[in-house]
Design a protein around this motif. Sequence first.
Motif, PDB file in Angstrom:
ATOM      1  N   GLY A 439     -26.739 -18.038   0.538  1.00  0.00           N
ATOM      2  CA  GLY A 439     -26.216 -19.374   0.307  1.00  0.00           C
ATOM      3  C   GLY A 439     -25.312 -19.439  -0.911  1.00  0.00           C
ATOM      4  N   THR A 440     -24.406 -20.403  -0.905  1.00  0.00           N
ATOM      5  CA  THR A 440     -23.423 -20.523  -1.990  1.00  0.00           C
ATOM      6  C   THR A 440     -24.077 -20.781  -3.336  1.00  0.00           C
ATOM      7  OG1 THR A 440     -21.805 -21.393  -0.411  1.00  0.00           O
ATOM      8  CG2 THR A 440     -21.363 -21.756  -2.744  1.00  0.00           C
ATOM      9  N   GLN A 441     -25.079 -21.648  -3.362  1.00  0.00           N
ATOM     10  CA  GLN A 441     -25.688 -22.006  -4.651  1.00  0.00           C
ATOM     11  C   GLN A 441     -26.401 -20.816  -5.271  1.00  0.00           C
ATOM     12  OE1 GLN A 441     -28.122 -25.503  -4.499  1.00  0.00           O
ATOM     13  NE2 GLN A 441     -28.747 -25.354  -6.650  1.00  0.00           N
ATOM     14  N   ALA A 442     -27.198 -20.101  -4.481  1.00  0.00           N
ATOM     15  CA  ALA A 442     -27.934 -18.956  -5.019  1.00  0.00           C
ATOM     16  C   ALA A 442     -26.988 -17.829  -5.423  1.00  0.00           C
ATOM     17  CB  ALA A 442     -28.945 -18.456  -3.990  1.00  0.00           C
ATOM     18  N   ALA A 443     -25.884 -17.700  -4.705  1.00  0.00           N
ATOM     19  CA  ALA A 443     -24.952 -16.608  -4.993  1.00  0.00           C
ATOM     20  C   ALA A 443     -23.941 -16.971  -6.078  1.00  0.00           C
ATOM     21  CB  ALA A 443     -24.204 -16.223  -3.718  1.00  0.00           C
ATOM     22  N   ALA A 444     -23.941 -18.226  -6.540  1.00  0.00           N
ATOM     23  CA  ALA A 444     -22.896 -18.706  -7.448  1.00  0.00           C
ATOM     24  C   ALA A 444     -22.687 -17.836  -8.695  1.00  0.00           C
ATOM     25  CB  ALA A 444     -23.178 -20.156  -7.849  1.00  0.00           C
ATOM     26  N   PRO A 445     -23.756 -17.364  -9.374  1.00  0.00           N
ATOM     27  CA  PRO A 445     -23.499 -16.521 -10.558  1.00  0.00           C
ATOM     28  C   PRO A 445     -22.695 -15.265 -10.235  1.00  0.00           C
ATOM     29  CG  PRO A 445     -25.766 -17.314 -10.565  1.00  0.00           C
ATOM     30  CD  PRO A 445     -25.188 -17.688  -9.231  1.00  0.00           C
ATOM     31  N   ASP A 446     -22.994 -14.638  -9.096  1.00  0.00           N
ATOM     32  CA  ASP A 446     -22.218 -13.462  -8.698  1.00  0.00           C
ATOM     33  C   ASP A 446     -20.815 -13.856  -8.259  1.00  0.00           C
ATOM     34  OD1 ASP A 446     -24.318 -11.747  -9.235  1.00  0.00           O
ATOM     35  OD2 ASP A 446     -25.043 -11.717  -7.168  1.00  0.00           O
ATOM     36  N   LEU A 447     -20.710 -14.972  -7.536  1.00  0.00           N
ATOM     37  CA  LEU A 447     -19.407 -15.408  -7.044  1.00  0.00           C
ATOM     38  C   LEU A 447     -18.452 -15.705  -8.193  1.00  0.00           C
ATOM     39  CD1 LEU A 447     -20.302 -17.775  -4.062  1.00  0.00           C
ATOM     40  CD2 LEU A 447     -20.064 -15.301  -4.117  1.00  0.00           C
ATOM     41  N   TYR A 448     -18.977 -16.256  -9.276  1.00  0.00           N
ATOM     42  CA  TYR A 448     -18.119 -16.586 -10.414  1.00  0.00           C
ATOM     43  C   TYR A 448     -17.439 -15.329 -10.940  1.00  0.00           C
ATOM     44  CZ  TYR A 448     -16.579 -19.309 -14.456  1.00  0.00           C
ATOM     45  OH  TYR A 448     -15.809 -19.963 -15.388  1.00  0.00           O
ATOM     46  N   GLY A 449     -18.221 -14.276 -11.105  1.00  0.00           N
ATOM     47  CA  GLY A 449     -17.636 -13.028 -11.580  1.00  0.00           C
ATOM     48  C   GLY A 449     -16.638 -12.445 -10.607  1.00  0.00           C
ATOM     49  N   VAL A 450     -16.930 -12.532  -9.307  1.00  0.00           N
ATOM     50  CA  VAL A 450     -16.022 -11.983  -8.301  1.00  0.00           C
ATOM     51  C   VAL A 450     -14.719 -12.768  -8.278  1.00  0.00           C
ATOM     52  CG1 VAL A 450     -15.694 -11.612  -5.828  1.00  0.00           C
ATOM     53  CG2 VAL A 450     -17.862 -11.011  -6.893  1.00  0.00           C
ATOM     54  N   HIS A 451     -14.798 -14.100  -8.332  1.00  0.00           N
ATOM     55  CA  HIS A 451     -13.565 -14.897  -8.341  1.00  0.00           C
ATOM     56  C   HIS A 451     -12.745 -14.604  -9.590  1.00  0.00           C
ATOM     57  CE1 HIS A 451     -14.563 -16.920  -4.736  1.00  0.00           C
ATOM     58  NE2 HIS A 451     -15.562 -17.631  -5.229  1.00  0.00           N
ATOM     59  N   GLY A 452     -13.418 -14.300 -10.709  1.00  0.00           N
ATOM     60  CA  GLY A 452     -12.687 -13.896 -11.906  1.00  0.00           C
ATOM     61  C   GLY A 452     -11.924 -12.600 -11.688  1.00  0.00           C
ATOM     62  N   LEU A 453     -12.530 -11.661 -10.958  1.00  0.00           N
ATOM     63  CA  LEU A 453     -11.844 -10.408 -10.628  1.00  0.00           C
ATOM     64  C   LEU A 453     -10.669 -10.647  -9.693  1.00  0.00           C
ATOM     65  CD1 LEU A 453     -14.958  -8.101 -10.094  1.00  0.00           C
ATOM     66  CD2 LEU A 453     -13.400  -8.080 -12.043  1.00  0.00           C
ATOM     67  N   ARG A 461      -0.748  -8.670  -9.756  1.00  0.00           N
ATOM     68  CA  ARG A 461       0.148  -8.395  -8.629  1.00  0.00           C
ATOM     69  C   ARG A 461       1.148  -9.520  -8.365  1.00  0.00           C
ATOM     70  NH1 ARG A 461       0.446  -3.102  -7.297  1.00  0.00           N
ATOM     71  NH2 ARG A 461      -1.634  -2.153  -7.376  1.00  0.00           N
ATOM     72  N   GLY A 462       1.058 -10.603  -9.131  1.00  0.00           N
ATOM     73  CA  GLY A 462       1.974 -11.705  -8.913  1.00  0.00           C
ATOM     74  C   GLY A 462       1.766 -12.378  -7.571  1.00  0.00           C
ATOM     75  N   LEU A 463       0.518 -12.755  -7.279  1.00  0.00           N
ATOM     76  CA  LEU A 463       0.169 -13.386  -6.003  1.00  0.00           C
ATOM     77  C   LEU A 463      -0.246 -14.827  -6.273  1.00  0.00           C
ATOM     78  CD1 LEU A 463      -1.999 -10.429  -4.624  1.00  0.00           C
ATOM     79  CD2 LEU A 463       0.379 -10.944  -4.038  1.00  0.00           C
ATOM     80  N   PRO A 464       0.695 -15.759  -6.275  1.00  0.00           N
ATOM     81  CA  PRO A 464       0.347 -17.137  -6.657  1.00  0.00           C
ATOM     82  C   PRO A 464      -0.645 -17.803  -5.718  1.00  0.00           C
ATOM     83  CG  PRO A 464       2.587 -17.012  -5.788  1.00  0.00           C
ATOM     84  CD  PRO A 464       2.125 -15.605  -5.976  1.00  0.00           C
ATOM     85  N   ARG A 465      -0.600 -17.479  -4.423  1.00  0.00           N
ATOM     86  CA  ARG A 465      -1.537 -18.118  -3.502  1.00  0.00           C
ATOM     87  C   ARG A 465      -2.968 -17.690  -3.802  1.00  0.00           C
ATOM     88  NH1 ARG A 465      -0.159 -18.433   2.786  1.00  0.00           N
ATOM     89  NH2 ARG A 465       1.464 -19.660   1.793  1.00  0.00           N
ATOM     90  N   GLU A 466      -3.166 -16.402  -4.037  1.00  0.00           N
ATOM     91  CA  GLU A 466      -4.507 -15.934  -4.390  1.00  0.00           C
ATOM     92  C   GLU A 466      -4.919 -16.463  -5.752  1.00  0.00           C
ATOM     93  OE1 GLU A 466      -5.694 -11.968  -4.034  1.00  0.00           O
ATOM     94  OE2 GLU A 466      -4.976 -11.733  -1.978  1.00  0.00           O
ATOM     95  N   ARG A 467      -3.957 -16.577  -6.676  1.00  0.00           N
ATOM     96  CA  ARG A 467      -4.290 -17.115  -7.996  1.00  0.00           C
ATOM     97  C   ARG A 467      -4.766 -18.559  -7.868  1.00  0.00           C
ATOM     98  NH1 ARG A 467       0.263 -16.362 -10.251  1.00  0.00           N
ATOM     99  NH2 ARG A 467       1.053 -18.429 -10.758  1.00  0.00           N
ATOM    100  N   ALA A 468      -4.095 -19.317  -7.024  1.00  0.00           N
ATOM    101  CA  ALA A 468      -4.505 -20.707  -6.817  1.00  0.00           C
ATOM    102  C   ALA A 468      -5.909 -20.777  -6.225  1.00  0.00           C
ATOM    103  CB  ALA A 468      -3.510 -21.407  -5.897  1.00  0.00           C
ATOM    104  N   ALA A 469      -6.175 -19.940  -5.211  1.00  0.00           N
ATOM    105  CA  ALA A 469      -7.500 -19.964  -4.580  1.00  0.00           C
ATOM    106  C   ALA A 469      -8.584 -19.592  -5.581  1.00  0.00           C
ATOM    107  CB  ALA A 469      -7.529 -19.006  -3.387  1.00  0.00           C
ATOM    108  N   ALA A 470      -8.344 -18.546  -6.385  1.00  0.00           N
ATOM    109  CA  ALA A 470      -9.347 -18.122  -7.359  1.00  0.00           C
ATOM    110  C   ALA A 470      -9.582 -19.204  -8.409  1.00  0.00           C
ATOM    111  CB  ALA A 470      -8.908 -16.817  -8.027  1.00  0.00           C
ATOM    112  N   LEU A 471      -8.511 -19.828  -8.881  1.00  0.00           N
ATOM    113  CA  LEU A 471      -8.653 -20.882  -9.888  1.00  0.00           C
ATOM    114  C   LEU A 471      -9.399 -22.086  -9.329  1.00  0.00           C
ATOM    115  CD1 LEU A 471      -5.101 -20.616 -11.468  1.00  0.00           C
ATOM    116  CD2 LEU A 471      -7.252 -20.308 -12.704  1.00  0.00           C
TER     117      LEU A 471
END
Length: 692
Positions: A439-453, A461-471
């Motif tokens: 589930g999203t809530q239980a996985a959130a601590p790991d997801l935060y680090g992954v989205h940071g990566l 790589r200059g990928l604005p669409r991925e940058r927007a999604a991660a932000l």
Amino acid sequence: MTDQAVDTDGATLSGHASQDGGFLGRTRELKELRADIERAGLDTLAGTKAPRARVLLIAGKPGSGRTALAGELVSGLADRYPDGVLRTRLTEPDGTPVPVARAARDLLTALALPTPPGAAEDDLTADLREALTGRRAVLLLDDAADAEQVDALLPDTPECLVVAVARGPLTGIADVRPCTLGGLDTKSAVELLSRHTGSVRITVDPRAAEALVEACQAQPAALTLAGGWLAARPKAAVADLAKQLHAEGDEGGALDRVFRLVYASLAAPAARILRLLSLAPAGLADPHTASALAGCSVGGARATLDDFVAFGLLHRTPGTLPQYEVPGCLHPLLAALTESHDKPAELQLARARMLERTVRLLQSCRAITETDNPEAREKLQGMPRALRFPTPRAAADWLGARRPALLASARLAVADGELDTLARRLMSQFVRAMVAHVGTQAAAPDLYGVHGLVLDVAERRGLPRERAAALLNLGDLDARTGRTADALVRYRAALDAGREANDPYATGRAMESVGGAHQELGDYERAADWFGRALAERLARDEREDVARLYGRIATAHTYAGRYGEAQRNWRAALAGYRKLDDVGAYARALSELARVQEYAGRPEESLRTCQEAVEWARRAEDTRLQAALHLRLADTLLHLGDTTAAGLHRSAAARMLGEERLDDDREADIADAPREHAANACEIRSVPAGD
């Protein structure tokens, strides 16, 4: 057990049972450490209570049995520390210090306590100290890189004990006397050898056994490798091995010499697998990891890994799944071998194969949960049998066991910089698998680090669409944990990235999220303005469902600001949208909110009529909870108008609907609150093809 111990990445909360085989030697060291627990500290001598936990330090070079000694020490403290032992490792296999924030998060997780995603190091360590207040527990901090790591994790309670393992002294931590390890005593060292070779070969030539112990400098890791080499050669004499080691000269330490001898005895394919295990993330490998690195079959890789365990080259980690750990003392030796024997291009190819295999396993891990999806079932059946999981439970067990290695894979792939496409696919599939299983809530601590990566790769790589999604994803997680100001900064940056990418989805969602952050911060005028900008985007693309929802969000912002006229106009616009969409449930909820605003505006008769209409629409939508909430609101309105009899009837109707005898006003708020922002998808990485 021998003076080797299995360490796992992350933290564990364990009991105190000793492993089979018993601990060898270190009698004097154990006695000194136990006495050090009782020793009066400087605070006690000064007549004050110790403000922090006592720290015991076991110092020694890797391979000296320092972790095993720490484990044996804490295993005998069950009566004194009934809350158990918390273990974590503070250095990566390659020697990189583990960030304190990650170590604190792992320890809190081991205590089954929440760890807010993205929380700062100071907050996490403060939470850890608070969690340990009132507990009598032991912290075993293995392979500490420096005193700062240990100091940040020290409990603020003398009832806890910290056992730290390090190469040398931890200068800066007060009142710590290191227990420095050398080799085992000769009797214990010989017994350790006999556990591998059997007693006969030791008994027939005890002097040769002592000579071998001397050649190994009585180091447990070297003796374990020597014993494994002899066990694989029943006809080899102990004296022969001792002579070979003496012939090696003094180049390197005892462990280096024994390891070179063992490595030279391996067949070329096995030697290559062993070298490539230096690339295993977090020092953890399973048959799939070894198979992908070496390009061999999974079955062959597993047989080779089991052989390495017999040699003492690997440890089998606890659990039902086949997973192996590279001992920390051997990791630099393996890394040196890969550097000298394998070309950089070959190593990069091995990493790519490992990441690709991991991606496919994660795809399979997620697909097994989608049993009602024909496409997922077909895709799963098209995978090789070795990559398929038999049941969702088996997939969840694999994901849990491999989680530290998977997170390390993502970190290493991003740090590499040459495998960004594979890294992006890996992170996307990891997020989807985690959400599917925990589930999203239980996985959130790991997801935060992954989205940071993901953000790191997108910026590199200059990928604005991925940058927007991660932000956007990071902003959502910040907002959910109360860091609204930080979330607002993320959302504004996402808006800029979305505009740069000409991505209408990211742009619209960022605008709406900026409005939501302003609303949370109490700036309702700006919130309504940003919701209006998002509305204009949706109107231009004729996204009717989102248009109706945004009218509701604007109305809510105006309601909070006390502008009830504007709120009513926007709710009526939302109602018109839901009517065109034929969304009965949403229409009923919007009517209920309009009735609320009319009541706030001092128009109880209008509110009564609107609420009655909403009840009818909720009945059509078969939304019992909403009907009950509306009956409660009708009861309050009628009570305000002086009709106590009708109010009582509506309260009774609400109670019957929910099967309860009594409901209070808090239940109404719980059942039918104002429409809120749609749940942001904190697990999306939209730029990765859906086929992945």
